[in-house]
Design an enzyme around this catalytic site. Sequence first.
Site, PDB file in Angstrom:
ATOM      1  N   HIS A  48      44.727  41.432  51.420  1.00  0.00           N
ATOM      2  CA  HIS A  48      43.576  40.600  51.514  1.00  0.00           C
ATOM      3  C   HIS A  48      42.229  41.268  51.323  1.00  0.00           C
ATOM      4  O   HIS A  48      41.301  41.313  50.396  1.00  0.00           O
ATOM      5  CB  HIS A  48      43.636  39.888  52.766  1.00  0.00           C
ATOM      6  CG  HIS A  48      42.466  39.334  53.343  1.00  0.00           C
ATOM      7  ND1 HIS A  48      41.712  38.034  52.490  1.00  0.00           N
ATOM      8  CD2 HIS A  48      41.544  39.435  54.200  1.00  0.00           C
ATOM      9  CE1 HIS A  48      40.562  37.761  53.172  1.00  0.00           C
ATOM     10  NE2 HIS A  48      40.573  38.751  54.150  1.00  0.00           N
ATOM     11  N   HIS A  72      36.515  45.214  56.087  1.00  0.00           N
ATOM     12  CA  HIS A  72      35.914  44.203  57.073  1.00  0.00           C
ATOM     13  C   HIS A  72      36.756  43.399  58.149  1.00  0.00           C
ATOM     14  O   HIS A  72      36.293  43.181  58.914  1.00  0.00           O
ATOM     15  CB  HIS A  72      35.575  43.019  55.994  1.00  0.00           C
ATOM     16  CG  HIS A  72      36.594  42.207  55.410  1.00  0.00           C
ATOM     17  ND1 HIS A  72      37.327  42.060  54.395  1.00  0.00           N
ATOM     18  CD2 HIS A  72      37.143  40.972  56.053  1.00  0.00           C
ATOM     19  CE1 HIS A  72      38.156  41.306  54.378  1.00  0.00           C
ATOM     20  NE2 HIS A  72      38.196  40.291  55.369  1.00  0.00           N
ATOM     21  N   GLU A  76      38.299  43.924  63.900  1.00  0.00           N
ATOM     22  CA  GLU A  76      38.657  42.877  64.550  1.00  0.00           C
ATOM     23  C   GLU A  76      40.320  42.893  64.907  1.00  0.00           C
ATOM     24  O   GLU A  76      40.661  42.493  65.901  1.00  0.00           O
ATOM     25  CB  GLU A  76      38.318  41.745  63.679  1.00  0.00           C
ATOM     26  CG  GLU A  76      38.363  40.229  64.775  1.00  0.00           C
ATOM     27  CD  GLU A  76      38.139  39.203  64.014  1.00  0.00           C
ATOM     28  OE1 GLU A  76      37.914  39.011  62.795  1.00  0.00           O
ATOM     29  OE2 GLU A  76      38.363  37.938  64.490  1.00  0.00           O
ATOM     30  N   ASP A  77      40.918  43.495  63.835  1.00  0.00           N
ATOM     31  CA  ASP A  77      42.339  43.300  63.685  1.00  0.00           C
ATOM     32  C   ASP A  77      42.961  44.647  64.325  1.00  0.00           C
ATOM     33  O   ASP A  77      44.305  44.746  64.944  1.00  0.00           O
ATOM     34  CB  ASP A  77      43.075  43.142  62.322  1.00  0.00           C
ATOM     35  CG  ASP A  77      42.549  41.690  61.837  1.00  0.00           C
ATOM     36  OD1 ASP A  77      42.129  40.927  62.770  1.00  0.00           O
ATOM     37  OD2 ASP A  77      42.779  41.543  60.650  1.00  0.00           O
ATOM     38  N   ASP A 140      35.115  36.924  50.876  1.00  0.00           N
ATOM     39  CA  ASP A 140      36.462  36.761  51.941  1.00  0.00           C
ATOM     40  C   ASP A 140      36.744  35.480  52.084  1.00  0.00           C
ATOM     41  O   ASP A 140      37.987  35.124  51.830  1.00  0.00           O
ATOM     42  CB  ASP A 140      35.828  37.454  53.350  1.00  0.00           C
ATOM     43  CG  ASP A 140      36.748  37.223  54.679  1.00  0.00           C
ATOM     44  OD1 ASP A 140      37.979  37.712  54.453  1.00  0.00           O
ATOM     45  OD2 ASP A 140      36.368  36.869  55.521  1.00  0.00           O
ATOM     46  N   ASP A 260      27.553  11.681  32.439  1.00  0.00           N
ATOM     47  CA  ASP A 260      27.271  12.965  32.581  1.00  0.00           C
ATOM     48  C   ASP A 260      28.638  13.875  32.780  1.00  0.00           C
ATOM     49  O   ASP A 260      27.968  14.809  33.675  1.00  0.00           O
ATOM     50  CB  ASP A 260      25.819  13.293  32.613  1.00  0.00           C
ATOM     51  CG  ASP A 260      25.695  12.732  34.212  1.00  0.00           C
ATOM     52  OD1 ASP A 260      26.687  12.355  34.759  1.00  0.00           O
ATOM     53  OD2 ASP A 260      24.655  12.911  34.772  1.00  0.00           O
TER      54      ASP A 260
HETATM   55 MN    MN Z   1      38.987  38.820  55.830  1.00  0.00          MN
END
Ligand code: MN
Length: 714
Positions: A48, A72, A76-77, A140, A260
């Site tokens: 990712h 990124h 957090e992880d 992302d 259109d």
């Molecule tokens: Mn992400």
Amino acid sequence: MIRANDIIEKVADYYPEANFDTIRKAYAYSAYAHRNQVRLSGEPYMIHPIEVANMLAEMKMDLASIAAGLLHDTLEDDPLTSIEDLSLRFGDEITSLVEGLTKISKIKFKSSREHQAENYRKMILAMVKDIRVLVIKLVDRIHNMRTLDFQKPERQEAIAQETLDIYAPLANRLGISWIKQELEDKSLRYLQPTIYHELEEKVARKELESREFIDNIIKLVQRNLEHNGIRGQVAGRLKHLYSIYRKMMRRNISFEQIYDIIAFRVLVADKAECYNVLGVIHALWRPVPSRFKDFISIPKVNMYQSLHTSVIGPDGRHVEFQIRTQEMHQIAEMGIAAHWHYKEGYQLDDHDRKQMDWLRQMIEWQQDVNNPGDFLDSVKIDLFSEAVYVFTPTGEVKELPSGSSPIDMAYSIHSNIGDHCSGAKVNGKLVPLRYQLKNGEMVEIVTSKRQHPNKDWLAFVKTSKARNKIRQWVKKEEERRSIELGRELCEKAFARLKLSFNQALKSGKIQAAAAEFSLNNAESLLSVIGRGKLSALQVINRIYPELREQDKAKAKEKKEESKAARKPARDGISIKDIDDVMVRFAKCCNPLPGDDVVGFITRGRGLTIHRRNCRHVNQGESERYMDVEWNLERSTSHSVKIRIMCEDVKGMLASLGTAISSMEANIASASLKTSIDHKAICFFEIEVKDLGHLRKVKQALRAVKGVYQVTRMS
Ligand code: MN
């Protein structure tokens, strides 16, 4: 799997002097931080961030953005990754990008209603200091949408809805149309799968059917451009699915009714040629007048520039053209990212890059376009500080001017809530009403039926709605009090002359008197009396002239008597804007000049002055209270009760009496109670001028030998 070198090669294409070590380091760090994580697809998680970084490189973003793309999700992880750690390894610029991304990922979008979406977008813009954070966030989201199949259906729907509500419009604001279109189409695919696949099929068939038609137009335009000495690229394509879907929904028409669906694009070298191309096309086919738009002279807020025109083409079919330069095309596709690329291209050295001040660049860029107003509107970043975004407990977002208070918030929800706002909780904690709200706070308004707007609120509210509503209420309230006071004064004056005010009111005499004073109705008359602009006696004289003739002398006497009766009581208190009011001092708390006092409008007895902390205050309807002030220049004596705890010794009462007299206070009454343990309690009612005078008396009493405690009673 994409390797670090694949990304580096892409960057080397547009920025050969870059320090590729940063990318290698970020790649390795991210791989280690995510080493134990697996995506729902079963692939290693690292896929990712690599995909995100790779797309950023394809967009020709700067090194810091690409490194941040790799990193990124680490903050957090990975429990071992910290801000300090990142900034030590990668420096502040990259770290603050990662921090910003982590912050956005924590925003919970509880509601996805249409009108909310705009507020959420604004909130994101307000919270994000560096626009690159948004670009990375959008990329992302693109990758998350591309791999949404692996999520559970209900998550798919929630993510798709959020993407459609928040991120696609955000991409549009930043002018990155390829992201906007892909996000919209992917969202539609998960939100309306049946419609999406049906539409996909129809568009594919249409494309096939129209192949010849499209090719013919391209050839025709190309030939005519060459004939006019213009070098341009012509391309035709079908519009993206979501834009077709939106048109069908908005106009409530079927796919077949949309004429259109095909758009042609002509790219040329410079601006002047754009207008030449327009001339060529209009010479070929008749234009539809209302459909011509010049976004070159007047760019869209997201900086989009192009000429748009629709013509009645072959077979009477409507055909749409977009004409722009290569550079405009870059901006149309890449928006802010393209601009960044142009300004920050590889011509700059590394030192310059580090000095890059993204915000300054953005502002300078906009100044070139000499429309700063649009800029503020489109990219509000830090300049957004004039607004604050807060949540209601149900997750609704409210936009308020910065410095707003809970009162502003309450009024923004409903006038009724504002009018009864008695307190507020911010993130669960009670705050004062004058508290200044901050971005992202959850604000719960506490209301009470007995609470009413307060003049003091005007000192700190920021919104005009709150201000107006408070003013309205204060005005209405003053009027109501004046009427009530006027009624009291009339009742009293009538009663003194053995007349019935209520009868006069019922029989219409008051109404008639009002007319004689050029007032609309009885209420206005009472209000004028309450304000002291007219006396009750003047009204009586007008209504009963015979009484005035017959009993002139007696009336005069009564008038003087009533004046005399009122005067002493009136002394010492001043009431704003009101002169002719009966004033009494409450027996329950015996207020003294200097005490914090409040007036209470009583039925038939005018205004009673209480101490503000009297237990009788705030028990009745609060609208019957009014602000009064002591007029300390006009002092008379006031009685007050005091209690003295002391030893039960001979001559105590006399010593206390002497102490009081020495301070020039009169004693109205005195009594003494003894208890079994040789203690005594003395009660005095004394007359003092004001609070300061009482204080001196109390001091003198405390100085008496054997006195434990001196308390004022109320
Ligand atoms: Mn992400």
